[in-house]
Design a protein around this motif. Structure first.
Motif, PDB file in Angstrom:
ATOM      1  N   LEU A 433       9.494  -6.576 -10.119  1.00  0.00           N
ATOM      2  CA  LEU A 433       9.901  -6.220  -8.762  1.00  0.00           C
ATOM      3  C   LEU A 433      11.141  -6.983  -8.314  1.00  0.00           C
ATOM      4  CD1 LEU A 433       6.412  -6.072  -7.006  1.00  0.00           C
ATOM      5  CD2 LEU A 433       7.825  -4.146  -7.750  1.00  0.00           C
ATOM      6  N   SER A 434      11.271  -8.229  -8.726  1.00  0.00           N
ATOM      7  CA  SER A 434      12.367  -9.076  -8.239  1.00  0.00           C
ATOM      8  C   SER A 434      13.537  -9.139  -9.204  1.00  0.00           C
ATOM      9  CB  SER A 434      11.846 -10.498  -7.992  1.00  0.00           C
ATOM     10  OG  SER A 434      11.382 -11.081  -9.206  1.00  0.00           O
ATOM     11  N   ARG A 447       6.728  -6.356   2.175  1.00  0.00           N
ATOM     12  CA  ARG A 447       7.209  -5.259   3.007  1.00  0.00           C
ATOM     13  C   ARG A 447       7.698  -4.098   2.142  1.00  0.00           C
ATOM     14  NH1 ARG A 447      12.231  -3.871   5.311  1.00  0.00           N
ATOM     15  NH2 ARG A 447      12.016  -2.709   7.276  1.00  0.00           N
ATOM     16  N   ALA A 448       8.465  -4.403   1.105  1.00  0.00           N
ATOM     17  CA  ALA A 448       8.993  -3.348   0.240  1.00  0.00           C
ATOM     18  C   ALA A 448       7.861  -2.600  -0.459  1.00  0.00           C
ATOM     19  CB  ALA A 448       9.952  -3.952  -0.793  1.00  0.00           C
ATOM     20  N   VAL A 449       6.909  -3.337  -0.990  1.00  0.00           N
ATOM     21  CA  VAL A 449       5.780  -2.717  -1.694  1.00  0.00           C
ATOM     22  C   VAL A 449       5.002  -1.805  -0.751  1.00  0.00           C
ATOM     23  CG1 VAL A 449       3.542  -3.230  -2.737  1.00  0.00           C
ATOM     24  CG2 VAL A 449       5.575  -4.494  -3.463  1.00  0.00           C
ATOM     25  N   ARG A 450       4.812  -2.242   0.488  1.00  0.00           N
ATOM     26  CA  ARG A 450       4.074  -1.437   1.463  1.00  0.00           C
ATOM     27  C   ARG A 450       4.846  -0.185   1.861  1.00  0.00           C
ATOM     28  NH1 ARG A 450       4.769  -1.694   6.725  1.00  0.00           N
ATOM     29  NH2 ARG A 450       5.797  -3.735   6.572  1.00  0.00           N
ATOM     30  N   LEU A 451       6.156  -0.332   2.084  1.00  0.00           N
ATOM     31  CA  LEU A 451       6.951   0.789   2.581  1.00  0.00           C
ATOM     32  C   LEU A 451       7.090   1.902   1.555  1.00  0.00           C
ATOM     33  CD1 LEU A 451       9.774  -1.014   4.595  1.00  0.00           C
ATOM     34  CD2 LEU A 451       7.836   0.284   5.490  1.00  0.00           C
ATOM     35  N   VAL A 452       7.239   1.563   0.269  1.00  0.00           N
ATOM     36  CA  VAL A 452       7.423   2.615  -0.740  1.00  0.00           C
ATOM     37  C   VAL A 452       6.096   3.164  -1.237  1.00  0.00           C
ATOM     38  CG1 VAL A 452       9.608   1.610  -1.482  1.00  0.00           C
ATOM     39  CG2 VAL A 452       7.506   1.060  -2.730  1.00  0.00           C
ATOM     40  N   GLY A 453       4.977   2.615  -0.763  1.00  0.00           N
ATOM     41  CA  GLY A 453       3.673   3.151  -1.147  1.00  0.00           C
ATOM     42  C   GLY A 453       3.110   2.576  -2.420  1.00  0.00           C
ATOM     43  N   ALA A 454       3.519   1.366  -2.790  1.00  0.00           N
ATOM     44  CA  ALA A 454       3.058   0.774  -4.045  1.00  0.00           C
ATOM     45  C   ALA A 454       2.012  -0.308  -3.846  1.00  0.00           C
ATOM     46  CB  ALA A 454       4.254   0.189  -4.810  1.00  0.00           C
ATOM     47  N   GLN A 480       7.359   4.726 -11.661  1.00  0.00           N
ATOM     48  CA  GLN A 480       8.310   5.094 -10.610  1.00  0.00           C
ATOM     49  C   GLN A 480       8.104   4.253  -9.356  1.00  0.00           C
ATOM     50  OE1 GLN A 480       8.079   9.360 -10.012  1.00  0.00           O
ATOM     51  NE2 GLN A 480       9.808   9.700 -11.401  1.00  0.00           N
ATOM     52  N   LEU A 481       6.864   3.980  -8.986  1.00  0.00           N
ATOM     53  CA  LEU A 481       6.608   3.167  -7.804  1.00  0.00           C
ATOM     54  C   LEU A 481       7.171   1.756  -7.975  1.00  0.00           C
ATOM     55  CD1 LEU A 481       2.975   4.217  -6.804  1.00  0.00           C
ATOM     56  CD2 LEU A 481       5.085   4.608  -5.515  1.00  0.00           C
ATOM     57  N   ILE A 482       6.997   1.172  -9.151  1.00  0.00           N
ATOM     58  CA  ILE A 482       7.530  -0.170  -9.398  1.00  0.00           C
ATOM     59  C   ILE A 482       9.053  -0.146  -9.335  1.00  0.00           C
ATOM     60  CG2 ILE A 482       7.775  -1.972 -11.151  1.00  0.00           C
ATOM     61  CD1 ILE A 482       4.911  -1.377 -12.013  1.00  0.00           C
ATOM     62  N   ALA A 500      13.736  10.587  -8.817  1.00  0.00           N
ATOM     63  CA  ALA A 500      12.999   9.342  -9.051  1.00  0.00           C
ATOM     64  C   ALA A 500      11.599   9.365  -8.459  1.00  0.00           C
ATOM     65  CB  ALA A 500      13.777   8.172  -8.454  1.00  0.00           C
ATOM     66  N   THR A 501      11.233  10.444  -7.754  1.00  0.00           N
ATOM     67  CA  THR A 501       9.881  10.555  -7.187  1.00  0.00           C
ATOM     68  C   THR A 501       9.144  11.777  -7.721  1.00  0.00           C
ATOM     69  OG1 THR A 501      10.759  11.786  -5.295  1.00  0.00           O
ATOM     70  CG2 THR A 501      10.591   9.392  -5.065  1.00  0.00           C
ATOM     71  N   CYS A 502       9.636  12.363  -8.803  1.00  0.00           N
ATOM     72  CA  CYS A 502       9.086  13.630  -9.271  1.00  0.00           C
ATOM     73  C   CYS A 502       7.665  13.488  -9.804  1.00  0.00           C
ATOM     74  CB  CYS A 502       9.989  14.237 -10.338  1.00  0.00           C
ATOM     75  SG  CYS A 502      10.113  13.244 -11.832  1.00  0.00           S
ATOM     76  N   HIS A 503       7.251  12.255 -10.185  1.00  0.00           N
ATOM     77  CA  HIS A 503       5.899  12.054 -10.701  1.00  0.00           C
ATOM     78  C   HIS A 503       4.935  11.574  -9.606  1.00  0.00           C
ATOM     79  CE1 HIS A 503       7.184  12.784 -14.786  1.00  0.00           C
ATOM     80  NE2 HIS A 503       8.114  11.852 -14.692  1.00  0.00           N
ATOM     81  N   LEU A 504       5.401  11.572  -8.365  1.00  0.00           N
ATOM     82  CA  LEU A 504       4.543  11.185  -7.244  1.00  0.00           C
ATOM     83  C   LEU A 504       4.063  12.431  -6.512  1.00  0.00           C
ATOM     84  CD1 LEU A 504       6.705   8.267  -5.768  1.00  0.00           C
ATOM     85  CD2 LEU A 504       4.919   8.125  -7.502  1.00  0.00           C
TER      86      LEU A 504
END
Length: 597
Positions: A433-434, A447-454, A480-482, A500-504
């Motif tokens: 992630l970093s 915050r980032a993990v929460r906002l993108v749904g991960a 993709q979430l990571i 980049a979100t086609c598998h979600l």
């Protein structure tokens, strides 16, 4: 040669203890050479010629015992030889690989070509250095001990013969030393020719498709053939220079024996030497000195010089300390957007352009969706916007500066592209992630993990400190979430989501796109669903040579193609099980229908 000598001395100095044990056993190996002539002389004079056969056989038996001692010493020496040689190879491999990686990431021009040469250094030169060091330590130490032992034995047995041996041996040594520099130059030329062949071959293989597409086979064959011919010429010159070593062997090994045999009748006749002493002296010269001089000349003139040249090349092209990176150029200070001005791009000079005469602006803070039929060039446009492809015509500028004029590190930090197949590497969740912002604060990470749904995914994996041992075990949606969370945390002001979100699933996709849309900077989405287009401020419809820019409602009113695309999207099944090709529900998130493969 000096550079190679310095490198080898440094490598061997680090293995002093093991090297000392090798030399110690080498001295034990030299016992037969030291005693052979003296024992033979005694066996003849005091045994066989005096009619005392038993004494003669006992003395010869002592020589056989010395040979057994030599065999045992050789056997005991090999583990210590391995302790010297194997760490040398490991050290050189680390140097070459570290240098290649540092060079590739330094921003210096020509790094790619030097990487091809690094392949030759790693696959040929390092292994040659290891093998040559092992061969030289195994051979030269024995030859050196043998020559010294033979001369010492001769000095004790028949000192009057020493001038007949040392004078031609000294002349041979002087001549051989004079031959070493030209031999080294020719061997270095051969090593450089091998590197040139490796570099040409690497570039040819890497661009083979382009070579064939451009019809450049004959030119490439000619260039590679010229490199091979240069290598052949270097090999011939080396062979000619090496032939002079025969003169050294004649002077240092054969002439002393000939001189002793010529002088022997007079020396025996006047009683200066006995028959046994002459035979012992001849044994020292014929059995030990001449073969040792011949082998040493071939070894030093061949293996040793090759080792010095190869080690010198490695010393010059690698550096154990980090090489200084090119001074980074400052990033442009403007705050403008991404501007395409009459951009045309095609895959090949005779191919139909994928993008033709496109002019558009992606303003800072805007949200653009790119739509169009499959294969129309949406991903190509994303690569042009990111500077990963250069247009055939027209320009792409960021902050009023053309992309080629941006420093590469600054450009990569400003524009981020998230592809369809997201990359996750083996390591901890936090490291993944970093990666683009190693100093990210824990609050920003949460915050980032929460906002993108991960958030659920990270919790299921075991938190930030959990290890991802096998990234392939993650589903495509999980990867993709990571990648989305990683990019959200990056300093990039322009983010391009290339499907980049086609598998979600649609709700998770909407959550991730909303996060990026409210993030500082611009967002470009290569859309694969109608909802992605509806959420954008503007939509670029790619329709071959007629790209159209507008809002969702404007395109519905003006474009039949867009209406067809919307109709196709809206007719797709919305049942998660029917539309999505789901991975078997082995996790909570899969079972809930959050992520699909």
């Amino acid at each position: 040669m000096r550079a190679g000598q310095a490198l080898l001395v440094g490598l061997l100095r680090a293995r002093r203890a093991a090297l000392g044990r090798v030399l110690g056993w080498s001295v034990a190996e030299g016992i037969p050479a030291l005693l052979s002539g003296a024992l033979l002389a005694a066996a003849l004079d005091r045994g066989f010629l005096a009619g005392r056969l038993g004494v003669g056989f006992v003395l010869l038996g002592m020589l056989a015992l010395a040979m057994l001692i030599r065999a045992a010493a050789t056997y005991a020496m090999f583990p210590h030889l391995a302790a010297v040689v194997e760490p040398i190879r490991d050290t050189l491999v680390r140097r070459v690989v570290s240098d290649a990686v540092l060079d590739a990431t330094s921003g210096h021009p020509g790094a790619g070509m030097r990487a091809d040469a690094a392949v030759a250094r790693l696959t040929e030169q390092v292994e040659s250095c290891r093998n040559l060091t092992a061969s030289l330590l195994r051979t030269l130490r024995q030859l050196g001990v043998t020559i010294v032992a033979a001369l010492l034995g001769l000095a004790v047995l028949a000192p009057i013969l020493l001038p007949l041996v040392l004078i031609p041996l000294g002349l041979a040594t002087w001549l051989f030393v004079r031959l070493l520099p030209p031999l080294a130059r020719r061997r270095r030329a051969l090593v450089l020719a091998d590197e040139e062949i490796a570099a040409h071959t690497g570039r040819t293989v890497a661009g083979l498709r382009d070579v064939v597409a451009c019809g450049a086979q004959e030119r490439v064959v000619a260039e590679l053939g010229a490199a091979v011919d240069a290598r052949a010429r270097a090999a011939k010159l080396l062979a000619r220079a090496s032939s002079l070593r025969l003169l050294v062997v004649a002077l240092g090994g054969q002439l002393p024996l000939l001189a002793v045999l010529i002088a022997a009748p007079w020396l025996v006749r006047d009683g200066t030497l006995s028959t046994g002493e002459v035979a012992g002296a001849a044994l020292y010269l014929a059995q030990h000195l001449e073969p040792a001089v011949r082998a040493a000349t071939a070894t030093v003139g061949g293996w040793f010089l090759e080792l010095l040249v190869v080690a010198g090349r490695l010393a010059q092209t690698t550096d154990p300390a980090p090489m200084p990176a090119a001074r980074p150029a400052p990033a442009p200070s403007g705050s403008g957007g991404l501007v395409l001005d009459r951009v045309t791009f095609g895959y090949g000079p005779f191919a139909e352009p994928v993008v033709r005469d496109l002019t558009m602006t992606v303003s800072a803070g805007s949200h653009l969706a790119v739509v169009g039929p499959s294969g129309i060039g949406k991903s190509t446009l994303a690569a042009l916007l990111a500077g990963l492809l250069a247009p055939d015509q027209g320009t792409v500028a960021l902050a009023d500066t053309l992309l080629p004029n941006w420093p590469e590190p600054a450009l990569r930090a400003t524009i981020a592209v998230v592809p369809q197949e997201a990359y996750v590497f083996a390591g901890s969740v936090h490291e993944n992630l970093s990666y683009l912002d190693p100093d990210v604060a824990r609050a920003d990470l949460d915050r980032a993990v929460r906002l993108v749904g991960a958030a659920e995914l990270i919790a299921r994996l075991g938190g930030y400190d959990a290890r991802i041992a096998d990234p392939g075990a993650l589903s495509a949606g999980e990867r993709q979430l990571i990648a989305l969370a990683r990019t959200y945390l990056s300093p990039a002001r322009f983010v391009i989501l290339d499907e980049a979100t086609c598998h979600l699933d649609p709700p998770t996709e909407a959550l991730a796109e909303a996060a990026f849309a409210t993030r500082a900077g611009a967002l470009v989405v290569i859309a694969h669903r109608i909802d992605s287009a509806r959420r954008a401020d503007h939509i670029l419809l790619m329709d071959g040579n007629r790209p159209t820019l507008g809002t969702h409602h404007e395109l519905l009113a003006e474009s039949a193609l867009y209406r067809d695309l919307v109709g196709t999207w809206e007719q797709r099944p919305t049942d998660p099980v029917g539309w999505f090709e789901r991975k078997p529900a082995r996790t909570e998130e899969n079972a809930r229908g959050r992520v699909r493969r």
